[in-house]
Design a protein around this motif. Structure first.
Motif, PDB file in Angstrom:
ATOM      1  N   CYS A 142       0.802  -1.194   0.172  1.00  0.00           N
ATOM      2  CA  CYS A 142      -0.001   0.001  -0.084  1.00  0.00           C
ATOM      3  C   CYS A 142       1.003   1.440   0.060  1.00  0.00           C
ATOM      4  N   TRP A 168      -4.414   5.804  -4.874  1.00  0.00           N
ATOM      5  CA  TRP A 168      -5.479   5.693  -4.164  1.00  0.00           C
ATOM      6  C   TRP A 168      -6.953   6.746  -4.071  1.00  0.00           C
ATOM      7  N   SER A 185     -10.623   7.766  -0.589  1.00  0.00           N
ATOM      8  CA  SER A 185      -9.374   6.967  -1.046  1.00  0.00           C
ATOM      9  C   SER A 185      -9.722   5.430  -0.614  1.00  0.00           C
ATOM     10  N   ILE A 187      -8.732   1.698   0.373  1.00  0.00           N
ATOM     11  CA  ILE A 187      -7.865   1.113   1.386  1.00  0.00           C
ATOM     12  C   ILE A 187      -7.829  -0.446   1.251  1.00  0.00           C
ATOM     13  N   HIS A 188      -8.881  -0.658   0.406  1.00  0.00           N
ATOM     14  CA  HIS A 188      -8.956  -2.174   0.090  1.00  0.00           C
ATOM     15  C   HIS A 188      -9.627  -2.267  -1.466  1.00  0.00           C
ATOM     16  N   PRO A 265      -4.165   0.676  -3.056  1.00  0.00           N
ATOM     17  CA  PRO A 265      -4.701   1.313  -1.760  1.00  0.00           C
ATOM     18  C   PRO A 265      -3.706   2.230  -1.002  1.00  0.00           C
ATOM     19  N   CYS A 267      -1.830   3.175   2.446  1.00  0.00           N
ATOM     20  CA  CYS A 267      -1.479   2.663   4.016  1.00  0.00           C
ATOM     21  C   CYS A 267      -2.605   3.576   5.016  1.00  0.00           C
ATOM     22  N   LEU A 268      -2.732   2.818   6.155  1.00  0.00           N
ATOM     23  CA  LEU A 268      -3.513   3.673   7.313  1.00  0.00           C
ATOM     24  C   LEU A 268      -2.229   3.700   8.255  1.00  0.00           C
ATOM     25  N   GLN A 366      -2.374   7.683   5.302  1.00  0.00           N
ATOM     26  CA  GLN A 366      -3.318   8.668   5.255  1.00  0.00           C
ATOM     27  C   GLN A 366      -3.669   9.264   6.538  1.00  0.00           C
ATOM     28  N   ARG A 391      -8.202   3.827  13.570  1.00  0.00           N
ATOM     29  CA  ARG A 391      -7.436   2.833  13.032  1.00  0.00           C
ATOM     30  C   ARG A 391      -8.188   1.556  13.730  1.00  0.00           C
ATOM     31  N   THR A 405      -6.958  -6.696   7.541  1.00  0.00           N
ATOM     32  CA  THR A 405      -6.318  -5.430   7.254  1.00  0.00           C
ATOM     33  C   THR A 405      -5.169  -5.370   6.788  1.00  0.00           C
ATOM     34  N   TYR A 408      -4.017  -2.411   3.787  1.00  0.00           N
ATOM     35  CA  TYR A 408      -3.504  -0.880   4.316  1.00  0.00           C
ATOM     36  C   TYR A 408      -2.537  -0.830   5.485  1.00  0.00           C
TER      37      TYR A 408
END
Length: 411
Positions: A142, A168, A185, A187-188, A265, A267-268, A366, A391, A405, A408
């Protein structure tokens, strides 16, 4: 030269000052334009909905031009003309299609993504370079920014993002009238995050997501955009419509996107992470100026923004029409505050991303979701949802959906 950029930022435009409460100020933004306290409209929380001009592809014969050397050339999409440089290097990498000039030139091809191809250089089959993920040493997963964009280098740009540079970034579109409501955005390949104010009044079956878009006025990108409809909207249960606290929502798609070089995606961050970077980016297709004078972008824009500490941000906003009693909700982070460099009206819910890890990886997480601000291009920061606070909430929903998970997670 001013760098102007635009995303949808929820803007306080009423005559708010003194003891007016924040709800009154929000009503000035989200209510009617005559200053009344009329109920919110069904536009997802905006006073104005962006409707891009329709895509119109040329139906006439290809344009024939004469170069400075007297040679004739024909306007074709860039990937149907052999580049001036070799298509591959000795190490097997594709070295690009050359330069694309996005400035209007009446003596050049009219479409941004057309090039004037000399006789003998035109191809029937598109040039298809290998995916960037096959490049030696390129990181996987990601949040990988395609710095400068895919395929070609932009000539003459100031704040346009390269094609596929932020893979993304997506657009949320209302199906019934094709209106562009917001940004978001990926994320998956089946899940989007956006601002809850963007979607809380829109039925899920009236919403679709477009990924891989770059120039909204053409479909001549080598890699086409993809669209998917939304099956479910998961709004944060503590969302506060009065001050936009907890302004986050997940959109679950009816079918997954196909991940490609220009669709991937973000990343978080880990729970509670707070970036202090001065090299974060926001991306979208919104206005270059606030108000009626502003124009929505055709090509995706980008703007580099510094993060601003909460206390400093709150003090700056107290010097605006919000007044000295304003308090910044802890569910927000701030970025910007450099005159002439800002997000603006056009794509609320769009991502603010910050670098993480080794600089050579060009990996981003993000940090924020565009939520609101006071005007555009001014000296006070704009306000974003603090993504890292959610998160665990996001992880719980992703696990309940059996998506996991890993898509991301940068580690």
């Amino acid at each position: 030269m001013q760098i102007t950029f635009s995303l949808l930022v929820v803007l306080f435009v009423g005559n708010s000052c003194g003891q007016n409460n924040l709800n009154d100020r929000v009503q000035n933004v989200f209510g009617t334009n005559n200053g009344s306290s009329a109920p919110l409209s069904n536009t997802g929380g905006f006073g104005e909905i962006v409707t891009p001009e329709p895509i119109v592809e040329p139906t006439t014969a290809p344009t024939i031009l004469t170069s400075n050397t007297g040679e004739q050339c024909k306007c074709v999409p860039y990937y149907l003309c052999d580049p001036v440089t070799n298509t591959t290097r000795t190490d097997g990498r594709f070295d690009g299609f050359g330069l694309i000039d996005i400035r209007f030139d009446p003596q050049s091809c009219q479409d941004v993504l057309d090039v004037c191809c000399k006789e003998g250089k035109e191809r029937e089959d598109p040039i298809t370079p290998p995916p960037v993920t096959t490049q030696p040493g390129r990181p996987r997963g990601c949040g990988i920014r395609n710095v400068g964009g895919l395929d070609f280098t932009l000539l003459g740009n100031t704040n346009e993002a390269g094609f596929g540079e932020f893979p993304w970034t997506v657009a949320l579109i209302r199906i019934r009238d094709d209106a562009c409501l917001c940004g978001g955005s990926l994320i998956h390949n089946s899940v989007i995050i956006t601002g809850n104010h963007c979607v809380r009044l829109v039925p899920s079956n009236d919403l679709k997501v477009r990924a891989g878009e770059w120039d909204t006025q053409t479909t001549k990108e080598r890699l086409p955009f993809q669209e998917r409809t939304v099956s479910r909207i998961i709004s944060h249960p503590s969302y506060n419509a009065k001050n936009l606290a907890n302004n986050i929502a997940l959109l679950v798609l009816t079918s997954p996107f196909q991940l490609m070089d220009h669709i991937n995606p973000i990343c978080l961050p880990q729970q509670g992470f707070l970036s202090t970077s001065n090299a974060c980016y926001a991306s979208g297709w919104g206005k270059d100026l606030f108000g009626k004078a502003g124009r929505y972008s055709v090509i995706m824009k980008r703007v580099q923004l510094p993060m601003v500490p909460a206390q400093q941000c709150e003090a700056a906003l107290q010097n605006t029409r919000l007044g000295p009693t304003f308090q910044l909700d802890p569910t927000f982070v701030c970025a910007g505050g450099v005159p002439g460099v800002d997000t603006c009206t056009g794509d609320g819910g769009a991502p603010l991303v910050c670098p993480v890890g080794a600089a050579a990886d060009n990996r981003y997480v993000q940090t924020g979701i565009v939520s609101w601000g006071i005007g555009c291009l001014e000296k006070h920061p704009a306000v974003y949802t603090h993504v890292a606070l959610y998160r665990n909430w996001i992880d719980n929903h992703m696990n309940n959906l059996n998506f996991g998970t890993s898509s991301y997670s940068s580690q």
